[in-house]
Every structure is written in C-alpha cells, then in structure tokens.
Design a protein around this motif. Sequence first.
Motif, short mmCIF file in Angstrom:
data_model
loop_
_atom_site.label_atom_id
_atom_site.label_comp_id
_atom_site.label_asym_id
_atom_site.label_seq_id
_atom_site.Cartn_x
_atom_site.Cartn_y
_atom_site.Cartn_z
N VAL A 134 136.90 55.65 63.61
CA VAL A 134 136.89 55.98 65.03
C VAL A 134 137.94 57.05 65.26
CG1 VAL A 134 137.44 55.14 67.34
CG2 VAL A 134 136.03 53.74 65.82
N CYS A 135 137.52 58.18 65.82
CA CYS A 135 138.42 59.30 66.11
C CYS A 135 138.70 59.30 67.61
CB CYS A 135 137.78 60.61 65.66
SG CYS A 135 138.86 62.04 65.86
N GLU A 136 139.90 58.89 67.98
CA GLU A 136 140.25 58.69 69.39
C GLU A 136 140.81 59.98 69.98
OE1 GLU A 136 142.51 58.62 72.57
OE2 GLU A 136 143.81 58.12 70.88
N CYS A 137 140.12 60.53 70.97
CA CYS A 137 140.52 61.79 71.62
C CYS A 137 140.50 61.65 73.14
CB CYS A 137 139.60 62.93 71.19
SG CYS A 137 139.48 63.22 69.42
N ILE A 138 140.80 60.45 73.64
CA ILE A 138 140.74 60.20 75.08
C ILE A 138 142.01 60.67 75.76
CG2 ILE A 138 140.54 58.45 76.88
CD1 ILE A 138 139.06 56.71 74.85
N GLY A 139 143.17 60.34 75.18
CA GLY A 139 144.45 60.62 75.80
C GLY A 139 144.89 59.47 76.69
N GLY A 140 146.18 59.47 77.06
CA GLY A 140 146.73 58.41 77.90
C GLY A 140 146.96 57.13 77.12
N LEU A 141 147.54 56.14 77.78
CA LEU A 141 147.84 54.87 77.11
C LEU A 141 146.63 53.95 77.04
CD1 LEU A 141 151.42 54.05 78.49
CD2 LEU A 141 150.79 54.95 76.24
N GLU A 142 145.99 53.74 78.16
CA GLU A 142 144.81 52.86 78.21
C GLU A 142 143.62 53.61 78.82
OE1 GLU A 142 144.78 50.19 76.67
OE2 GLU A 142 146.85 49.49 76.58
N PRO A 143 142.42 53.38 78.33
CA PRO A 143 142.04 52.36 77.34
C PRO A 143 142.18 52.80 75.89
CG PRO A 143 140.07 53.46 78.11
CD PRO A 143 141.22 54.09 78.85
N ALA A 144 142.86 53.94 75.64
CA ALA A 144 142.95 54.43 74.26
C ALA A 144 143.57 53.41 73.32
CB ALA A 144 143.76 55.73 74.24
N HIS A 145 144.65 52.77 73.78
CA HIS A 145 145.32 51.76 72.94
C HIS A 145 144.38 50.59 72.66
CE1 HIS A 145 147.66 47.85 73.21
NE2 HIS A 145 147.91 48.27 71.99
N GLU A 146 143.74 50.09 73.71
CA GLU A 146 142.82 48.96 73.54
C GLU A 146 141.70 49.30 72.55
OE1 GLU A 146 139.44 46.53 76.13
OE2 GLU A 146 140.73 48.01 77.12
N TYR A 147 141.13 50.48 72.67
CA TYR A 147 140.03 50.87 71.79
C TYR A 147 140.49 51.04 70.35
CZ TYR A 147 137.30 51.87 76.04
OH TYR A 147 136.63 51.77 77.23
N ALA A 148 141.67 51.64 70.15
CA ALA A 148 142.19 51.82 68.79
C ALA A 148 142.46 50.46 68.15
CB ALA A 148 143.47 52.66 68.83
N LYS A 149 143.04 49.55 68.92
CA LYS A 149 143.34 48.22 68.39
C LYS A 149 142.05 47.48 68.03
CE LYS A 149 145.70 43.90 69.63
NZ LYS A 149 146.46 43.19 70.70
N LYS A 150 141.06 47.53 68.90
CA LYS A 150 139.80 46.84 68.62
C LYS A 150 139.08 47.45 67.42
CE LYS A 150 138.81 44.91 73.20
NZ LYS A 150 137.89 44.93 74.36
N ALA A 151 139.18 48.77 67.26
CA ALA A 151 138.56 49.41 66.10
C ALA A 151 139.19 48.91 64.80
CB ALA A 151 138.69 50.92 66.21
#
Length: 381
Positions: free
Chosen positions: A64-81
């Motif tokens: 999963v390549c996270e390019c959303i920015g900001g703290l949430e939901p980026a953190h939640e998605y990275a953790k779940k991945a």
Amino acid sequence: MEIAVLGWGVVGGGVIKLIDEAKTPLLKQLHVKRVLIHRPEKAVDDRCTTDINEILNDPEISIVCECIGGLEPAHEYAKKALEKGKHVVTANKKMLATFASELFDLARQKDLTIGYEACVGGGIPWIANLERIKRLEPVEAFQGILNGTSNYILSQMEQKGVGFAECLKKAQELGYAESDPSDDIDGHDVCYKVVLSALTAFDQAVDPKEVPTFGIRHLTKEDFAFAKGQGRTIKLIGQGRKTAGGVNLQVLPVMVKADSLLGSVSLNFNAGKTWSKSLGPAAFVGQGAGSLPTAHAAVQDLLDILEANSPVAAFEPAENQAGDKQTFYVRSQIISFFASVTQEKVSDDAIVTKPLTIDEIGQLLKAAKDEELFLAGIEND
C-alpha cells in the motif's frame, strides 16, 4: 506485484504515472490494481474506489503506497495495511514521524517494510544514502535544507530584496506553498524530516515535540542585510548529531557563509550533508518537491520491496539531548530583555548573543513573549 495507491493527488498521481508508463523491465513488474479516492465523482478509471476495505481485504495487493497526507486517516490506513500483512510505502513525513514507534514496531512483528524515502528530500536519495553510509560506519552528524517552500522564499528575499509576505504570496501562486503555509514557514515540516533522518542515521526515535524548532515567519529585510554584511545568507536548516548521551536534533534559520554549499542552494532545491569517519563530509543536492521527483522516491521504495532489498528498521526511543553552545542573532521589540546574554549590539532591536545552547536561548525566547521575534543561529567559520 500488485500495489494500491491511497490518493490520486500530486504525489499519488505521480506514482501512478511512473508505473503506468514504466520504461524498465523491473518497473514493469509493478501494477497499480487499486487507487483510493475521496469522492466517487473524482474517479479517473475503474481502478478507483472509495472503500479502503476493498484494498485491505484484497490478498493480491502486497504493498500500500500512502499518498494522502495529514495524520488521519493516513495513520489508520497504514496501520491496518500492516495488520493485514501488507508492506507500506509513504510520502507522509508528519504521520510517520508522529507514529514512528507504533508503526515500525508493528512492521517488525509482521516482518514487513515501511518505505519512507519520499518523506525527506523529495527526489534526493537521502534516506538510501544514510542507510548506505551506516552499513559501513556510524553516521556522526547530518544537516540540510529540507524544505523547498522556505528555501524558495529565502532565495527570493536575498536575490530580489523583497519582503517575506511578497515572497510567500509568489510561492503560493507557483504552487510551492499551501494556502496555510504554517508547517513550512514555522519549521515543523523540517522537524518531521529531521526526526526521520535521525531514525535512519542514528537508529534513534525522537518525539517531534521534543525537537527545538524555529521558523522564518518573522524574517525581515533587516535580518538579511545583517547577514549579507557578514558575507552570509540565511537558510532554514535541520540538523542532527550523535552525542555521548544519545542525539541532538534542532531546526532553525542559520546564517551560513554565502559561498558555502548550503549557502548556494537556491529556489525550491534541497540539499543534505552527512559526516562519517572515513567518508568525511558528503553532500546530496536535488529537487526537493514536486509530483515526479517525490513520486520517483516512492517508486524506488516499491522497487526495493519488489527485489526484497528493504531492511526492517530497528531503533530505540530516545530523548533529545542538549547541543553544543553557539551564538545566535536575535531581533526583538524588547531587545533589552536579552541584555544579560548580549555579546554584540547590531541595531536598536537586534543583537548577537554570547554562546548558548539552543535550549537556553529557547527558554529566554519563551520568557520574552515577543510574538514578532526572529531568531537565527550563526554558523561557525
């Protein structure tokens, strides 16, 4: 290898473009299966989804390549991945610096990789080179210009002799600065990058809140005039040093020699310097921001994972230690408050201090309560 990209914005769009238009046999082995978007009407093609669970529950997606920015939901998605057994690549320095201990601990438990080259230095292979140096010997120190927005503003102020507000407005018009530029001009963006650089270079994780951080918001032409008279220019510098008790990290404007490497880096370029025993000083310069330079760094991480060439990060939590004493330039509406630490009077509202640690000057600034105050370090000759 199937990947998912979270966000089809500046960086996410760049990642998708590089992979879709792959020019090398290795890159052609990556395939973007899913792209997470915020609203259905923003869908570009049938790979787009607004449901993160379609990505998390797809066993074919390995990264999963996270390019959303900001703290949430980026953190939640990275953790779940990570919990779902997927590697994570991110360009989100704020999120990763804030949640580094939690996410890297989880990655180690799952024997997964978190790639974060795109978090620091844009297209410069900064993290990769810190890793390469560290394989052979300890990195003793690093420093750098790590924010393209602030460096553009500083370059324009120096070269054109115009004020801060005018330069900031121009940076926003060119897309270098956000409508709310606080993270860039107040030094927080550099702080996150320094924390991640220290994690890589020193295997030490420092809470960003513990890092003394000063920005350029209140910089004036008067400050530049003083620096120029000393044969110097002003750069927003992030730096880290290994100490006997741990590490010392700091972010602040610094008056550096105008003809030095960092002094000559202009516009939105970034530059990083490292020191180690046998290599000595080494420097890396390049595009510090932009869609394709940053996407280039993220895709390099994806390829490292594809080739199983990404170490699982191992580090220890650390407190930020007091640094060496240095002299500072201070401009304040209540400059008399700093009489006890004055070494040289520059003008009616500016001084050069006696040697102090950054913690000592920070305590004085807090006590002064001058919201228009400007602080800069003065680099040793």
